[in-house]
Design a protein around this motif. Structure first.
Motif, PDB file in Angstrom:
ATOM      1  N   TYR A 168       0.848  -1.193   0.000  1.00 32.00           N
ATOM      2  CA  TYR A 168       0.000   0.000   0.000  1.00 32.00           C
ATOM      3  C   TYR A 168       0.883   1.242   0.000  1.00 32.00           C
ATOM      4  N   LYS A 169       0.305   2.361  -0.435  1.00 35.69           N
ATOM      5  CA  LYS A 169       0.984   3.651  -0.351  1.00 35.69           C
ATOM      6  C   LYS A 169       0.139   4.620   0.460  1.00 35.69           C
ATOM      7  N   PHE A 170       0.800   5.318   1.356  1.00 31.11           N
ATOM      8  CA  PHE A 170       0.201   6.442   2.084  1.00 31.11           C
ATOM      9  C   PHE A 170       0.847   7.707   1.554  1.00 31.11           C
ATOM     10  N   ILE A 171       0.031   8.644   1.119  1.00 28.43           N
ATOM     11  CA  ILE A 171       0.528   9.896   0.547  1.00 28.43           C
ATOM     12  C   ILE A 171      -0.221  11.062   1.184  1.00 28.43           C
ATOM     13  N   ILE A 172       0.484  12.162   1.404  1.00 32.16           N
ATOM     14  CA  ILE A 172      -0.161  13.424   1.775  1.00 32.16           C
ATOM     15  C   ILE A 172       0.218  14.461   0.729  1.00 32.16           C
ATOM     16  N   CYS A 173      -0.791  15.023   0.079  1.00 31.78           N
ATOM     17  CA  CYS A 173      -0.607  16.139  -0.844  1.00 31.78           C
ATOM     18  C   CYS A 173      -1.337  17.356  -0.290  1.00 31.78           C
ATOM     19  N   THR A 174      -0.904  18.533  -0.674  1.00 32.89           N
ATOM     20  CA  THR A 174      -1.555  19.753  -0.204  1.00 32.89           C
ATOM     21  C   THR A 174      -1.858  20.676  -1.384  1.00 32.89           C
ATOM     22  N   ALA A 175      -2.891  21.492  -1.218  1.00 37.57           N
ATOM     23  CA  ALA A 175      -3.351  22.367  -2.296  1.00 37.57           C
ATOM     24  C   ALA A 175      -3.878  23.671  -1.723  1.00 37.57           C
ATOM     25  N   PRO A 176      -3.250  24.802  -2.015  1.00 37.40           N
ATOM     26  CA  PRO A 176      -3.819  26.084  -1.580  1.00 37.40           C
ATOM     27  C   PRO A 176      -5.167  26.288  -2.267  1.00 37.40           C
ATOM     28  N   SER A 177      -6.196  26.583  -1.485  1.00 39.48           N
ATOM     29  CA  SER A 177      -7.552  26.556  -2.026  1.00 39.48           C
ATOM     30  C   SER A 177      -8.403  27.705  -1.518  1.00 39.48           C
ATOM     31  N   GLY A 178      -9.335  28.113  -2.375  1.00 37.68           N
ATOM     32  CA  GLY A 178     -10.350  29.067  -1.984  1.00 37.68           C
ATOM     33  C   GLY A 178     -11.571  28.343  -1.448  1.00 37.68           C
ATOM     34  N   ALA A 179     -12.709  29.017  -1.484  1.00 36.48           N
ATOM     35  CA  ALA A 179     -13.941  28.454  -0.928  1.00 36.48           C
ATOM     36  C   ALA A 179     -14.400  27.256  -1.743  1.00 36.48           C
ATOM     37  N   TYR A 180     -14.980  26.262  -1.070  1.00 32.98           N
ATOM     38  CA  TYR A 180     -15.476  25.045  -1.722  1.00 32.98           C
ATOM     39  C   TYR A 180     -16.769  25.330  -2.478  1.00 32.98           C
ATOM     40  N   PHE A 181     -17.684  26.039  -1.835  1.00 31.91           N
ATOM     41  CA  PHE A 181     -18.932  26.456  -2.464  1.00 31.91           C
ATOM     42  C   PHE A 181     -18.987  27.980  -2.466  1.00 31.91           C
ATOM     43  N   SER A 182     -19.614  28.535  -3.484  1.00 31.80           N
ATOM     44  CA  SER A 182     -19.879  29.978  -3.484  1.00 31.80           C
ATOM     45  C   SER A 182     -21.338  30.170  -3.877  1.00 31.80           C
ATOM     46  N   GLY A 183     -22.019  31.079  -3.208  1.00 26.15           N
ATOM     47  CA  GLY A 183     -23.417  31.330  -3.503  1.00 26.15           C
ATOM     48  C   GLY A 183     -24.347  30.356  -2.798  1.00 26.15           C
ATOM     49  N   ASP A 184     -25.641  30.473  -3.114  1.00 20.51           N
ATOM     50  CA  ASP A 184     -26.646  29.634  -2.480  1.00 20.51           C
ATOM     51  C   ASP A 184     -26.531  28.185  -2.955  1.00 20.51           C
ATOM     52  N   VAL A 185     -26.843  27.259  -2.059  1.00 24.17           N
ATOM     53  CA  VAL A 185     -26.860  25.842  -2.395  1.00 24.17           C
ATOM     54  C   VAL A 185     -28.291  25.342  -2.273  1.00 24.17           C
ATOM     55  N   LYS A 186     -28.808  24.845  -3.388  1.00 25.14           N
ATOM     56  CA  LYS A 186     -30.161  24.305  -3.436  1.00 25.14           C
ATOM     57  C   LYS A 186     -30.049  22.790  -3.602  1.00 25.14           C
ATOM     58  N   VAL A 187     -30.798  22.029  -2.825  1.00 25.82           N
ATOM     59  CA  VAL A 187     -30.608  20.580  -2.769  1.00 25.82           C
ATOM     60  C   VAL A 187     -31.891  19.839  -3.128  1.00 25.82           C
ATOM     61  N   LEU A 188     -31.709  18.586  -3.558  1.00 26.12           N
ATOM     62  CA  LEU A 188     -32.831  17.717  -3.886  1.00 26.12           C
ATOM     63  C   LEU A 188     -32.821  16.526  -2.942  1.00 26.12           C
ATOM     64  N   ILE A 189     -33.934  16.279  -2.274  1.00 28.41           N
ATOM     65  CA  ILE A 189     -34.034  15.117  -1.385  1.00 28.41           C
ATOM     66  C   ILE A 189     -34.198  13.859  -2.236  1.00 28.41           C
ATOM     67  N   GLU A 190     -33.272  12.936  -2.074  1.00 33.85           N
ATOM     68  CA  GLU A 190     -33.207  11.738  -2.920  1.00 33.85           C
ATOM     69  C   GLU A 190     -34.295  10.733  -2.553  1.00 33.85           C
ATOM     70  N   GLU A 191     -34.966  10.216  -3.589  1.00 28.03           N
ATOM     71  CA  GLU A 191     -36.050   9.260  -3.397  1.00 28.03           C
ATOM     72  C   GLU A 191     -35.753   7.885  -3.989  1.00 28.03           C
ATOM     73  N   THR A 192     -34.665   7.769  -4.754  1.00 26.80           N
ATOM     74  CA  THR A 192     -34.388   6.518  -5.464  1.00 26.80           C
ATOM     75  C   THR A 192     -33.049   5.900  -5.074  1.00 26.80           C
ATOM     76  N   TYR A 193     -32.001   6.698  -5.158  1.00 30.35           N
ATOM     77  CA  TYR A 193     -30.651   6.192  -4.921  1.00 30.35           C
ATOM     78  C   TYR A 193     -30.257   6.341  -3.452  1.00 30.35           C
ATOM     79  N   SER A 194     -29.289   5.498  -3.026  1.00 32.83           N
ATOM     80  CA  SER A 194     -28.790   5.543  -1.653  1.00 32.83           C
ATOM     81  C   SER A 194     -27.281   5.741  -1.653  1.00 32.83           C
ATOM     82  N   ARG A 195     -26.808   6.472  -0.682  1.00 34.20           N
ATOM     83  CA  ARG A 195     -25.371   6.664  -0.529  1.00 34.20           C
ATOM     84  C   ARG A 195     -24.704   5.429   0.066  1.00 34.20           C
ATOM     85  N   PRO A 197     -26.147  10.090  -9.175  1.00 35.87           N
ATOM     86  CA  PRO A 197     -27.366  10.742  -8.676  1.00 35.87           C
ATOM     87  C   PRO A 197     -27.217  12.260  -8.554  1.00 35.87           C
ATOM     88  N   THR A 198     -26.008  12.720  -8.222  1.00 33.38           N
ATOM     89  CA  THR A 198     -25.789  14.166  -8.114  1.00 33.38           C
ATOM     90  C   THR A 198     -25.879  14.823  -9.486  1.00 33.38           C
TER      91      THR A 198
END
Length: 354
Positions: free
Chosen positions: A159-186, A207-208
Motif C-alpha cells: 500500500y501507499k500512504f501519501i499526503i498532498c496539499t493544495a492552496p484553495s479558496g472556498a469550496y462552495f460559493s453562492g446559495d446551495v439548493k438541494v434535492l431530497i433523494e427518493e431513489t438512490y442511496s449513498r 445521482p448528483t
C-alpha cells in the motif's frame, strides 16, 4: 538536496512553482504545493515516510487499487495567522478516522507518528504555500491505496500512504439548493458508509448529476430502506434547525462521523444552543417548511466548514428557506473558523500549532 528532519528524509524540489500561483483567485483543490509525503507498506510493515517533490505515481496495471478499490482518504486544512504561525484543527481525529476507514477496508493501520510527524514536517517545508486571504486555506489530502499487484480478489500485500496539499479558496460559493433523494442511496446497513472510502464518493456522482440537471447543486441522502430519514447532504453531514433546535442524525454504519459535525455539536452545546442528535424524517422537514418552523438547513464538512442551504426540492415541489443573516450557520461558522485561524479563543483545545 537531501536531509533528515524528525527522522524523515526530505528531498527538496529543485525549484518552486509558487510564483506561478494567483493566491487571490484560488479555486478548490486544483493547484498543488511543491512537495508530498510518501510512505510504503510492504513486507508486512509500514516503512519510514519521506518527503519528495510533488510528482506522478507509477503503478502496475494489475495494482489492486484499479480492480478492487482499496482506497481511503481524509480531508484537512492548515491555516496561517497574522504572526505567521501555522495551525491545524483536530488533526488527531483525522488520523484516528483514517485508521478506522482502513480497518474496514482491510488496509493495514498507519502508525500515528507517521501521520502526525510526517504532516508537520511537510507543512514546515511548504509553509509559504498556506494562503492568508480570508476564506482560503491549505487543503490537505492524506490517502492510502492498494499498490500491490494481482488480479486475485483479495487484500493487497502493498500500500501507499501519501499526503498532498493544495492552496484553495472556498469550496462552495453562492446559495446551495438541494434535492431530497427518493431513489438512490449513498450507503447501506453493514456497508462502508461510515468510512471515507473513495468508492462511497464515486457512487454519489451519478445521482448528483441527475439532481444538477434539474437545477439543484447537491443531493440530500436518505436511508436505503424506505428513503424516509434524512441522512447526509452531498459529501457532508447535515444539520436542520426547527424553531430554535438544531437537529442532526446519529452516526451509524451509513453516516460519516464528521469532525466538523462533532465540533458543531460540542460548540452549540457550550453556547446553550438546543441540539438533538436523533433521526429526522423527510416528512418532519417538509411539514416544518410548510408551517414556517423550518428556520435553516446547512451542510457541515472540512472543505466548506458550513454551507447554508437556501432551499430544497421533494416530490416535484420546491421549498425555500427564510433569508436571514442571524443564523446558527453564520454564528457557528465564524466561531469555528476563528478557532481554526487563531482569531478567537479555543476552550476545547482543538487548535494544534505546527
Amino acid at each position: 538536496m537531501s536531509a533528515i528532519i524528525n527522522d524523515i528524509e526530505i528531498i527538496k524540489a529543485e525549484s518552486s512553482n509558487i510564483t506561478a500561483v494567483d493566491f487571490d483567485n484560488l479555486t478548490f483543490g486544483s493547484v498543488f504545493s511543491d512537495h508530498m509525503l510518501v510512505c510504503d507498506y510492504k513486507d508486512g510493515k509500514w516503512h519510514k515516510p519521506m518527503i519528495m517533490p510533488y510528482q506522478p505515481v507509477t503503478l502496475d496495471p494489475s495494482a489492486k487499487i484499479f480492480h478492487y478499490g482499496q482506497s481511503v482518504f481524509e480531508g484537512m486544512k492548515a491555516y496561517k495567522d497574522a504572526e505567521d504561525n501555522v495551525w491545524l484543527f483536530r488533526p488527531e481525529q483525522n488520523c484516528k478516522r483514517l485508521n478506522i476507514s482502513s480497518h474496514r477496508l482491510a488496509i493495514p493501520e498507519l502508525p500515528e507518528a507517521y501521520f502526525m510527524e510526517g504532516l508537520k514536517a511537510l507543512l514546515q517545508l511548504d509553509k509559504d504555500w498556506i494562503p492568508t486571504k480570508a476564506g482560503s486555506s491549505l487543503y490537505i489530502r492524506p490517502f492510502i491505496f492498494a499498490s500491490g499487484n494481482g488480479f486475485h480478489a483479495s487484500p493487497a500485500d502493498a500500500y501507499k500512504f501519501i499526503i498532498c496539499t493544495a492552496p484553495s479558496g472556498a469550496y462552495f460559493s453562492g446559495d446551495v439548493k438541494v434535492l431530497i433523494e427518493e431513489t438512490y442511496s449513498r450507503s447501506a446497513n453493514g456497508g462502508v458508509g461510515f468510512a471515507k472510502a473513495g468508492g462511497n464518493y464515486a457512487g454519489q456522482f451519478y445521482p448528483t448529476q441527475l439532481a444538477k440537471a434539474k437545477g439543484y447543486q447537491q443531493v440530500i441522502w436518505t436511508d436505503d430502506n424506505n428513503h424516509e430519514y434524512i441522512e447526509e447532504a452531498g459529501a457532508m453531514n447535515i444539520f436542520i434547525r426547527i424553531n430554535d433546535t438544531l437537529i442532526t442524525g446519529p452516526t451509524s454504519d451509513r453516516i460519516l462521523d464528521g469532525i466538523t459535525r462533532k465540533s458543531i455539536i460540542e460548540l452549540a452545546e457550550a453556547e446553550n444552543i438546543p441540539v438533538e442528535v436523533r433521526k429526522i424524517t423527510v416528512t418532519e422537514v417538509v411539514d416544518a417548511a410548510k408551517n414556517g418552523t423550518l428556520k435553516e438547513m446547512f451542510g457541515a464538512g472540512t472543505a466548506a466548514v458550513i454551507s447554508p442551504i437556501s432551499g430544497f426540492g421533494y416530490k416535484g415541489t420546491d421549498y425555500d428557506l427564510p433569508k436571514n443573516d442571524d443564523t446558527y450557520a453564520n454564528y457557528l461558522k465564524k466561531r469555528i473558523t476563528d478557532i481554526q485561524t487563531n482569531k478567537g479563543e479555543d476552550p476545547f483545545g482543538w487548535r494544534v500549532k505546527v
